[in-house]
Write a protein that holds these residues in place. Structure first.
Motif, PDB file in Angstrom:
ATOM      1  N   ASP A  94      27.160  33.911  10.015  1.00 41.19           N
ATOM      2  CA  ASP A  94      27.666  32.593  10.393  1.00 41.19           C
ATOM      3  C   ASP A  94      27.407  31.541   9.327  1.00 41.19           C
ATOM      4  O   ASP A  94      27.642  30.336   9.546  1.00 41.19           O
ATOM      5  N   GLY A  95      26.914  31.974   8.145  1.00 44.85           N
ATOM      6  CA  GLY A  95      26.691  31.057   7.044  1.00 44.85           C
ATOM      7  C   GLY A  95      25.295  30.465   6.987  1.00 44.85           C
ATOM      8  O   GLY A  95      24.952  29.790   6.002  1.00 44.85           O
ATOM      9  N   THR A  96      24.504  30.690   8.029  1.00 50.20           N
ATOM     10  CA  THR A  96      23.127  30.193   8.006  1.00 50.20           C
ATOM     11  C   THR A  96      22.217  31.217   7.324  1.00 50.20           C
ATOM     12  O   THR A  96      22.636  32.319   6.982  1.00 50.20           O
ATOM     13  N   ARG A  97      20.978  30.835   7.149  1.00 50.26           N
ATOM     14  CA  ARG A  97      20.002  31.731   6.532  1.00 50.26           C
ATOM     15  C   ARG A  97      18.789  31.840   7.463  1.00 50.26           C
ATOM     16  O   ARG A  97      18.454  30.912   8.194  1.00 50.26           O
ATOM     17  N   ARG A  98      18.139  32.970   7.419  1.00 45.74           N
ATOM     18  CA  ARG A  98      16.963  33.209   8.274  1.00 45.74           C
ATOM     19  C   ARG A  98      15.811  33.711   7.404  1.00 45.74           C
ATOM     20  O   ARG A  98      15.977  34.638   6.616  1.00 45.74           O
ATOM     21  N   ALA A  99      14.667  33.088   7.570  1.00 41.96           N
ATOM     22  CA  ALA A  99      13.470  33.514   6.823  1.00 41.96           C
ATOM     23  C   ALA A  99      12.888  34.775   7.460  1.00 41.96           C
ATOM     24  O   ALA A  99      12.766  34.860   8.683  1.00 41.96           O
ATOM     25  N   VAL A 100      12.566  35.752   6.622  1.00 45.00           N
ATOM     26  CA  VAL A 100      11.921  36.984   7.086  1.00 45.00           C
ATOM     27  C   VAL A 100      10.855  37.378   6.068  1.00 45.00           C
ATOM     28  O   VAL A 100      10.914  37.012   4.894  1.00 45.00           O
ATOM     29  N   ASP A 101       9.864  38.112   6.560  1.00 45.93           N
ATOM     30  CA  ASP A 101       8.873  38.726   5.671  1.00 45.93           C
ATOM     31  C   ASP A 101       9.322  40.149   5.381  1.00 45.93           C
ATOM     32  O   ASP A 101       9.588  40.935   6.303  1.00 45.93           O
ATOM     33  N   LEU A 102       9.439  40.473   4.108  1.00 47.24           N
ATOM     34  CA  LEU A 102       9.960  41.761   3.674  1.00 47.24           C
ATOM     35  C   LEU A 102       8.819  42.657   3.194  1.00 47.24           C
ATOM     36  O   LEU A 102       7.989  42.245   2.380  1.00 47.24           O
ATOM     37  N   LEU A 103       8.810  43.869   3.700  1.00 44.92           N
ATOM     38  CA  LEU A 103       7.866  44.903   3.263  1.00 44.92           C
ATOM     39  C   LEU A 103       8.688  46.111   2.834  1.00 44.92           C
ATOM     40  O   LEU A 103       9.760  46.376   3.409  1.00 44.92           O
ATOM     41  N   ALA A 104       8.221  46.837   1.848  1.00 46.13           N
ATOM     42  CA  ALA A 104       8.959  48.003   1.365  1.00 46.13           C
ATOM     43  C   ALA A 104       7.992  49.094   0.931  1.00 46.13           C
ATOM     44  O   ALA A 104       6.917  48.821   0.396  1.00 46.13           O
ATOM     45  N   HIS A 105       8.420  50.339   1.189  1.00 47.45           N
ATOM     46  CA  HIS A 105       7.652  51.496   0.716  1.00 47.45           C
ATOM     47  C   HIS A 105       8.594  52.683   0.582  1.00 47.45           C
ATOM     48  O   HIS A 105       9.744  52.641   1.031  1.00 47.45           O
ATOM     49  N   ARG A 106       8.122  53.747  -0.054  1.00 51.71           N
ATOM     50  CA  ARG A 106       8.918  54.955  -0.227  1.00 51.71           C
ATOM     51  C   ARG A 106       8.532  55.990   0.833  1.00 51.71           C
ATOM     52  O   ARG A 106       7.376  56.141   1.190  1.00 51.71           O
ATOM     53  N   SER A 107       9.540  56.742   1.286  1.00 55.62           N
ATOM     54  CA  SER A 107       9.301  57.836   2.238  1.00 55.62           C
ATOM     55  C   SER A 107      10.477  58.787   2.190  1.00 55.62           C
ATOM     56  O   SER A 107      11.640  58.346   2.257  1.00 55.62           O
ATOM     57  N   ASP A 108      10.208  60.065   2.100  1.00 54.15           N
ATOM     58  CA  ASP A 108      11.238  61.109   2.106  1.00 54.15           C
ATOM     59  C   ASP A 108      12.320  60.845   1.062  1.00 54.15           C
ATOM     60  O   ASP A 108      13.509  61.095   1.287  1.00 54.15           O
ATOM     61  N   GLY A 109      11.929  60.305  -0.103  1.00 55.12           N
ATOM     62  CA  GLY A 109      12.897  60.039  -1.153  1.00 55.12           C
ATOM     63  C   GLY A 109      13.738  58.805  -0.920  1.00 55.12           C
ATOM     64  O   GLY A 109      14.685  58.542  -1.676  1.00 55.12           O
ATOM     65  N   MET A 110      13.425  58.059   0.130  1.00 53.06           N
ATOM     66  CA  MET A 110      14.187  56.850   0.465  1.00 53.06           C
ATOM     67  C   MET A 110      13.320  55.622   0.232  1.00 53.06           C
ATOM     68  O   MET A 110      12.086  55.695   0.230  1.00 53.06           O
ATOM     69  N   LEU A 111      13.987  54.476   0.074  1.00 53.43           N
ATOM     70  CA  LEU A 111      13.313  53.186   0.047  1.00 53.43           C
ATOM     71  C   LEU A 111      13.425  52.601   1.448  1.00 53.43           C
ATOM     72  O   LEU A 111      14.518  52.362   1.958  1.00 53.43           O
ATOM     73  N   VAL A 112      12.244  52.430   2.100  1.00 53.35           N
ATOM     74  CA  VAL A 112      12.222  51.918   3.472  1.00 53.35           C
ATOM     75  C   VAL A 112      11.920  50.432   3.413  1.00 53.35           C
ATOM     76  O   VAL A 112      10.859  50.015   2.928  1.00 53.35           O
ATOM     77  N   VAL A 113      12.841  49.632   3.905  1.00 55.63           N
ATOM     78  CA  VAL A 113      12.710  48.176   3.896  1.00 55.63           C
ATOM     79  C   VAL A 113      12.516  47.693   5.332  1.00 55.63           C
ATOM     80  O   VAL A 113      13.311  48.038   6.222  1.00 55.63           O
ATOM     81  N   GLU A 114      11.453  46.904   5.561  1.00 54.37           N
ATOM     82  CA  GLU A 114      11.156  46.365   6.892  1.00 54.37           C
ATOM     83  C   GLU A 114      11.198  44.847   6.820  1.00 54.37           C
ATOM     84  O   GLU A 114      10.681  44.229   5.879  1.00 54.37           O
ATOM     85  N   LEU A 115      11.816  44.256   7.816  1.00 58.80           N
ATOM     86  CA  LEU A 115      11.977  42.805   7.882  1.00 58.80           C
ATOM     87  C   LEU A 115      11.384  42.304   9.185  1.00 58.80           C
ATOM     88  O   LEU A 115      11.737  42.790  10.258  1.00 58.80           O
ATOM     89  N   GLU A 116      10.461  41.335   9.101  1.00 56.94           N
ATOM     90  CA  GLU A 116       9.834  40.750  10.286  1.00 56.94           C
ATOM     91  C   GLU A 116      10.030  39.234  10.240  1.00 56.94           C
ATOM     92  O   GLU A 116       9.763  38.598   9.211  1.00 56.94           O
ATOM     93  N   PRO A 117      10.482  38.654  11.356  1.00 56.60           N
ATOM     94  CA  PRO A 117      10.592  37.190  11.378  1.00 56.60           C
ATOM     95  C   PRO A 117       9.197  36.566  11.374  1.00 56.60           C
ATOM     96  O   PRO A 117       8.295  37.060  12.054  1.00 56.60           O
ATOM     97  N   PRO A 118       8.978  35.529  10.605  1.00 54.92           N
ATOM     98  CA  PRO A 118       7.653  34.894  10.593  1.00 54.92           C
ATOM     99  C   PRO A 118       7.377  34.196  11.913  1.00 54.92           C
ATOM    100  O   PRO A 118       8.286  33.694  12.578  1.00 54.92           O
ATOM    101  N   VAL A 119       6.095  34.194  12.290  1.00 57.91           N
ATOM    102  CA  VAL A 119       5.658  33.497  13.490  1.00 57.91           C
ATOM    103  C   VAL A 119       4.772  32.348  13.041  1.00 57.91           C
ATOM    104  O   VAL A 119       3.649  32.560  12.573  1.00 57.91           O
TER     105      VAL A 119
END
Length: 738
Positions: A94-119
């Motif tokens: 919708d054109g807006t932006r949302r702040a998230v905390d991004l975490l990343a790690h490797r697993s099974d040959g993939m890049l796993v990206v996790e996004l959590e909304p800040p509290v």
């Protein structure tokens, strides 16, 4: 309630509960699995639309930077498993932006990206970390360290309750420190059974330092697709902060009234030492990634401090043990002939292991008990059971459990619920060192009945979440204080020292024996024509040098004197006396020409020069021309004559033992050796047997000798084969006329 310990249920196999590959995530965040080569999204959690405004299906195949913007592409160096969390602004449809905390790690040959909304606003972590670190570093003991850790962890994370939970050797846990809201019932001192945290969960705690469940009432969000298209297998979420939680564990938390939880691992030397368990009751609780990072840092720091304090304590204990061990080693080195005296004298081996109430020492089959121990009979029986299938180190603080409860273990529990046993290998096969610790009756206060963690079903034992955590008291019987690794190592080192000493003694004895036996035992006696001679000497089991000896002396007139003697005792001192007596007797025989006169003179010599010494000798003066043999005995066992009518023991030739102050002549008896006859001279080791009358043993010897041929070698072997099993040395001399 109170209960006496019952047999523990076996640990439940939870391998069918896929805690590493649950196929779903906690709903407060979203997970994307990305092909690292081209950054295209391969998998996404079903709640993507809630967090990113786009459903999971529409995200698949898109490049990550198109979904999250150019700042949303993690950069992980080669070999780096995970990246530090950072905050980004994600563009929404919708054109807006949302702040998230991004975490990343490797697993099974993939890049796993996790996004959590800040509290709330991002907390300032550096000052909190510095304060907590200073507090932990100031702790002077394990107890103070764990109390500080609980307090600082609660201050940093804001949970209602923080507990430091320590595992025992059976993976049961005890709350050793706690910081909680004042209105909460305390858990300090409560124990939790091993089944509360199954083996595969403990393995995961060892590799992943932190686990967070901000809302235990969440609805899991499945990954789409369910299988990784690249591998055809479920995606391994071991390293994912959002990894979904076992339903059993969620029910367990609900039964405790816990709405949010977090745990931080505590490791010592790579092994799971315990956990910092954080509980929240008022509602969901969302510690930010930066707060979780601080909590993990505190856990890692506390782990190093715990390990350091344990190492320091072990080092101090090892120094004290080493000092005692050094004294024992010096004593053993200075008393190589009598190691048992060194091990048993002035506390000896008992002082080596602090807290041991007794010790049993068996060297060369001689057993000594120090302190409070089971009876001799029970120690012997225990040794037979412990080492029935192999000679290995035994370490147990629950003998009845590890050996299987028997009448023996129940009978000795008061003195030997704990056993530290070291087999010795250089002496007799049954030699050992064995320390004991008594039963220590303990009451353990559990958080609920520990047996309720499992349930019997038609499919066997199944893990179930316990519903009650009311204090449940158990009386623990049949357990002693545990043996510390330093104590076990010291016992093993002492066993090695004793083995080395016994081996050196045996080698030394063998060298000396080779020389002394040339003096004490005749190697190549002169045998007249028409006769054959065989001899056997079997050393004592206690000492390779015994008191037995034999000799064949040729007199000037051609007669041959055969002799077997025995000096009371064993060892090199006895061997020296034997050599002196033998040479003196030879001289008297040549001078006097009569064994009876020579024995009388030898007895006078011993009484004058060797007071207190006692010896026996039997002699047969053989005239090879006629076959006549004159027999004389100084307190020795009777010679056996094997003739045409069978065997006969020549009891008539008797006289006092040498060293006994009796001034009288020695009686003589003459026998004629026909062709095929034999004479057997022997020492008491061939016939003496505990519990059997000597006359009976002599009759059995006569019957064995008469039951076969008269060949001297075969006769000696037959008599030795039927001899009783004793610790005495044995000598046999057989002469046959052919």
């Amino acid at each position: 309630m109170t209960s006496v310990t019952e047999p523990a249920l076996p640990e439940i196999d939870c391998a069918d509960e896929p805690i590493r590959i649950p196929g779903s995530v906690q709903a407060h965040g979203v997970l994307l699995a990305v092909d690292e080569s081209d950054h295209t999204v391969v998998m996404a959690s079903a709640n993507a639309a809630e967090h990113l405004g786009q459903d999971a299906a529409s995200l698949r195949g898109r490049r990550l930077q198109d979904v999250l913007g150019p700042d949303g592409v993690p950069s992980l160096a080669a070999g780096e498993e995970s990246a530090e969390p950072r905050r980004i602004d994600v563009p929404l449809p919708d054109g807006t932006r949302r702040a998230v905390d991004l975490l990343a790690h490797r697993s099974d040959g993939m890049l796993v990206v996790e996004l959590e909304p800040p509290v709330g606003s991002a907390p300032e972590t550096a000052p909190r970390t510095r304060l907590a670190l200073r507090a932990l570093q100031g702790a002077t003991s394990h107890g103070e360290l764990t109390r500080m850790l609980a307090a600082e962890m609660r201050r940093v994370t804001g949970f209602d309750r923080v507990m430091v939970y320590r595992f025992d050797d059976d993976w049961n846990g005890e709350v050793v420190a706690e910081e909680a809201r004042e209105d909460l019932e305390p858990f300090l001192g409560l124990h939790f059974p091993a089944s509360d945290i199954p083996a595969q969960a403990r393995a995961l705690y060892t590799s992943q330092w932190l686990r967070s469940i901000p809302d235990a009432g969440y609805t899991p969000s499945p990954l789409m697709p369910g299988l990784n298209p690249r591998t055809g297998l479920p995606l391994d979420l071991s390293g994912a902060a959002l990894r979904s939680v076992s339903p059993v564990h969620l029910q367990y938390l609900a039964n405790m009234g816990v709405r949010a939880s977090m745990s931080v691992s505590l490791l010592s030397h790579g092994r799971l030492w315990g956990l910092v368990a954080c509980h929240h009751y008022a509602g969901p609780h969302y510690p930010s990634p930066s707060t979780r990072n601080v909590a993990e840092f505190l856990g890692r720091t506390a782990s190093l401090l715990i390990q350091g304090k344990e190492d320091e304590g072990r080092y101090v204990d090892a120094l004290a043990i080493s000092a005692t061990a050094a004294d024992l080693t010096r004593s053993l080195a200075g008393n190589i002939r009598n190691p048992l005296d060194s091990l048993a004298g002035d506390g000896g081996a008992l002082d080596l292991i602090e807290g041991a109430s007794g010790v049993a020492i068996r060297v060369h089959n001689e057993l000594r008990l120090l302190g409070e121990t089971p009876s001799v009979q029970d120690v012997e029986a225990l040794a037979g059971v412990l080492w029935s299938s192999g000679r290995t180190l035994v370490v147990t603080d629950a003998l009845g459990r590890d050996l299987a409860a028997t009448e023996l273990t129940a009978r000795i529990a008061g003195t030997a619920s704990g056993v530290l046993g070291v087999p010795l290998t250089s002496g007799e096969r049954s030699d050992f060192l064995m320390w004991f610790r008594p039963e220590v009756l303990r009451e353990v206060q559990w958080a609920g009945d520990p047996r309720k963690a499992v349930q019997r079903t038609d499919d066997g034992l199944r893990l179930t979440p316990r519903a009650s955590f009311s204090a449940w008291v158990e009386q623990v019987r049949g357990r002693s204080d545990p043996w510390a690794p330093a104590e076990t190592a010291a016992a093993q080192r002492l066993g090695q020292d004793v083995d080395e000493l016994l081996a050196r003694r045996s080698a030394e004895d063998s060298r000396i024996a080779a020389a002394l036996q040339q003096i004490v035992l005749t190697e190549r006696p002169v045998i007249p024509a028409g006769f054959s001679l065989a001899s056997r000497y079997v050393p004592s089991g206690n000492d390779i040098i015994g008191g037995d000896w034999y000799d064949v002396t040729v007199l000037p007139d051609g007669r041959v004197v055969l002799m077997v003697g025995d000096v009371a005792g064993h060892g090199m001192g006895v061997a020296a006396i034997t050599a002196q007596m033998r040479h003196a007797l030879r001289a008297y025989l040549v001078n006097e020409g009569s064994a009876s006169t020579a024995l009388r003179r030898l007895g006078t010599l011993i009484g004058a020069l060797l007071p207190g010494k006692l010896a026996t000798v039997v002699a047969a003066e053989l005239d090879p021309q006629t076959g006549s043999a004159r027999i004389t005995s100084a307190g020795h066992l009777p010679i056996l004559h094997l003739g045409a009518e069978g065997g006969r023991l020549l009891h008539e030739a008797t006289g006092p033992a040498l060293g006994v102050d009796v001034a009288r002549d020695y009686a003589e008896v003459t026998v004629e050796l026909a062709r095929g006859d034999a004479l057997v001279l022997y020492s008491d080791g061939l016939v003496e047997e505990r519990g059997v009358h000597l006359l009976r043993s002599l009759e059995q010897l006569r019957d064995r000798a008469a039951a076969g041929g008269r060949d001297p070698d075969g006769l000696c072997e037959r008599l030795l084969a039927g001899a009783p099993q004793t610790r005495d040395d044995v000598t046999v001399l057989a002469l046959s006329r052919f």
